[in-house]
Motif scaffolding. Sequence first.
Motif, PDB file in Angstrom:
ATOM      1  N   ASP A 184       0.839  -1.199   0.000  1.00 15.25           N
ATOM      2  CA  ASP A 184       0.000   0.000   0.000  1.00 15.25           C
ATOM      3  C   ASP A 184       0.874   1.250   0.000  1.00 15.25           C
ATOM      4  N   LYS A 185       0.443   2.269  -0.758  1.00 17.89           N
ATOM      5  CA  LYS A 185       1.267   3.483  -0.867  1.00 17.89           C
ATOM      6  C   LYS A 185       1.117   4.403   0.331  1.00 17.89           C
ATOM      7  N   ARG A 186       0.017   4.208   1.088  1.00 15.65           N
ATOM      8  CA  ARG A 186      -0.249   5.128   2.201  1.00 15.65           C
ATOM      9  C   ARG A 186       0.218   4.556   3.537  1.00 15.65           C
ATOM     10  N   CYS A 200      -9.954   4.223  -1.107  1.00 18.42           N
ATOM     11  CA  CYS A 200      -9.207   4.444   0.131  1.00 18.42           C
ATOM     12  C   CYS A 200     -10.027   3.927   1.307  1.00 18.42           C
ATOM     13  N   LEU A 217      -8.737   5.477   6.741  1.00 17.93           N
ATOM     14  CA  LEU A 217      -7.690   6.402   6.292  1.00 17.93           C
ATOM     15  C   LEU A 217      -8.297   7.671   5.730  1.00 17.93           C
TER      16      LEU A 217
END
Lengths: 89, 275
Positions: free
Chosen positions: B78-80, B224, B228
């Motif tokens: 995951d990028k976050r 998303c 988050l």
Amino acid sequence: MSIFGFFTRTRSAPVARDRLQILLAHERRLAGQSDLVAILREEILAVIAKHMSIDKEKVNVKLDCGDNVSTLEVNVELQDIPKAVASQA
Amino acid sequence: MMPKVMVVTSGKGGVGKTTSSASLGAALAQRGQNVVLIDFDVGLRNLDLVMGAERRVVYDLVNVVQGDAKLAQALIRDKRIETLSLLPASQTRDKDALTEDGVQAVIEELKEKFDWIICDSPAGIEKGAQLAMRFADMAVVVTNPEVSSVRDSDRIIGLLDSITLRAENGDNFEKHLLLTRYNAGRAARGEMLNVKDVLDILAIPLLGIVPESPDVLNASNLGCPVTLHMPESTAARAYAEAARRLCGEKLEVVEPVERKAGLMSRLFGRKAAVA
């Protein structure tokens, strides 16, 4: 909505709750038995088919679970009974 | 901690399995846990979309099971949240592509790297759903306060108690109820099954109550997880609290109250049963 509408509105959730409780009590009792009926059906069929010809579509196996007595009902419609068997009967 | 394999299941489709898998996974990862989400819905994958990773899928679960790709190649980080990964389902191949041995091998390998392996089950009770639960240590049963969902959850609970490897070995198998799309106002007016009704019928401990909320749809529109995207929303808080309970915190489940309610009842919402 009028004030009367508010008081007469159907409370459907208690009905849902009752229906579910009755249904699930029944379904939990039967859980796993649907397979049992299928197995019984196949095995009973195999035994009968060894000795006489039967139409697989004309076989009915029913398992009935009552509070006091449970029954297993097997209905087999015979096609042509061998002469030897018929004369013994 | 020992890695935990958790299946998110429901029987019925459309009750919020994928959304809940994404949100619980994200909430656990936000707490620093190493989490991997596996999409078991072969042919109808959607977890990638809800997680916003749909354009990053190269290899999938079926490729790994069949030995066409290494696990590390298929995992999408995951990028976050650094500690969150996704193993997508395949979109094209048939459901028979998954084998029990193959799935077990993948899960065993994932256990070396992750604290939580969350298996997002397909709807139904067929092979895909059975494989998703087969190697699980515990289950989250996602249920809507609606007759067909409750009936199917009851069926799934029966299945969890009979076909999981743990149940087969006679081990304890934890099952938790996650009540989603809960509308407190309608439940209070008797138009919808309430928390007590569902708990009485299904008789498994309550992990959380996620209120019906437009924020959940917004979050999936944007790819998303809601924890988050809008961490302060009621739905996100419900998922975050559920994640804390999964980590072993003793946290009382507070039944949501209608939004129109006064400040006092909002602050001191009626208490529901504890997980």
